[in-house]
Write an enzyme that holds these catalytic residues in place. Structure first.
Site: not given
Length: 372
Positions: A309, A335, A344
């Site tokens: 991930h 998102h 992120y």
């Protein structure tokens, strides 16, 4: 009204009294007590609640244990969720059953749930080492969220007669900071060199596509040929984590990887999956399971702490570093929340230094170019 259930000659045998309440317009309700006074008090309270219109039938909640409720939840609710999250939820159900399953739904109080939270955070004792293995705060938070939803379903759908949801009255563990694991240039070179040399080319395609597009592993491995449009350089994702379909644009490198995967000479004709495994016992091919191979590759190149991930994290951060705006990045990554997106987009301090230097140079040049 109350009446003794049994009478015995032995001094050890006690009377048990059954309280029975009948009131027009309400279901007949009964409960058994050891003491006559307790039976009379309960009958009086129950009749009073019926008269005031606030009576709740608690017997089903008193009879059903949490273990039974979790089994019913696993049968009725869990299958309605995404396949990728069902296995994880079943593991959380096992943890709840192990520590709280013996309690009735009516007996589970906020104090008991808070004690469960504290025990999970402290961790179980490892029988091999004798040391405790604390659970991550986010793990416990998700277990509590599941327990809370079980109570919500029991109250609203199963009509168990619960007065309240005990999980709502306790403090939840903090979510914790998001991961900030980025690939260094040296790590990236070693990782890509190792996957390029792997015997199964699908590992190379999957890892590199994740790094180019920011797609999740489940989104990549579940892709079918009809979802990839090489000419237009887009991928249509039908099932995503947040359930909203999205279209992902492809870089030239990502399009080339898909082209190679789709036209590989050893590709079988019995599946529409782009990244496929060997046929199962039923003869059906399923998505390629690469986790074991991926773990081995990480160990070989010395980045055991790097998760798959994190490739998504790396890709999204690179989109920001390339100058894409928040809305553009969110359109690619999927998102919905800008706050979640910020988890992120951890920019390297070295890159920010270079950007600041560029801005300083631009301002200096502008000052020099002004007419005197």
């Amino acid at each position: 009204m109350t009446a003794p259930l049994s009478e015995g000659a032995s001094r050890r045998q006690e009377f048990r009294y059954k309280a029975l309440v009948r009131l027009t317009g309400w279901p007949t309700t009964s409960k058994t007590f050891r003491l006559k006074k307790d039976a009379e008090d309960w009958a009086r309270r129950t009749e009073d609640e019926m008269i005031r219109g606030v009576f709740i039938q608690r017997a089903p909640a008193e009879r059903m244990t949490l273990s039974t409720a979790l089994d019913r939840y696993a049968r009725e609710v869990t299958p309605t969720k995404k396949a990728s999250s069902q296995a994880t939820e079943l593991r959380r159900i096992d943890s709840l059953k192990r520590l709280l399953g013996g309690y009735s739904m009516a007996a589970l109080s906020s104090d008991l749930v808070a004690d469960f939270r504290d025990r999970r955070l402290a961790g179980d004792v490892d029988p091999r080492t004798g040391l405790r293995r604390p659970r991550a705060a986010n793990t416990v938070r998700l277990e509590l969220a599941l327990l809370s939803h079980v109570f919500t379903v029991a109250i609203k759908e199963w009509r168990l007669g619960l007065v309240y949801n005990p999980v709502q009255n306790i403090r939840k563990p903090a979510r914790g900071p998001g991961r900030n694991r980025r690939l260094s240039p040296d790590e990236e070179a070693k990782l890509l060199a190792r996957i390029d040399g792997h015997s199964n080319p699908m590992l190379r395609w999957i890892v590199r596509i994740a790094l180019e597009t920011g797609m999740r592993s489940s989104e990549i491995t579940s892709l079918r040929r009809s979802q990839v449009d090489i000419q237009r350089r887009i991928v249509r994702l039908l099932e995503t984590k947040n359930t909203s379909p999205r279209t992902v644009p492809l870089t030239m490198a990502a399009a080339a990887l898909f082209e190679e995967a789709l036209h590989h000479p050893v590709r079988p004709i019995d599946t529409d999956l782009i990244f496929f495994g060997e046929p199962g016992r039923d003869g059906i091919r399923r998505p390629y399971e690469f986790n074991k191979v991926w773990t081995g590759v990480k160990a070989e190149v010395g980045i055991k702490d790097f998760r798959f991930h994190d490739l998504r994290h790396e890709a999204v951060s690179r989109f920001v570093e390339a100058g894409l705006g928040d809305q553009e990045v969110a359109a690619i990554s999927g998102h919905k929340s800008m706050q979640m997106l910020k988890r992120y987009t951890h920019l390297r301090a070295e890159d920010l230094v270079m950007r600041l230097e560029e801005l300083t140079t631009i301002r200096r040049d502008r000052v020099k170019s002004r007419p005197i």
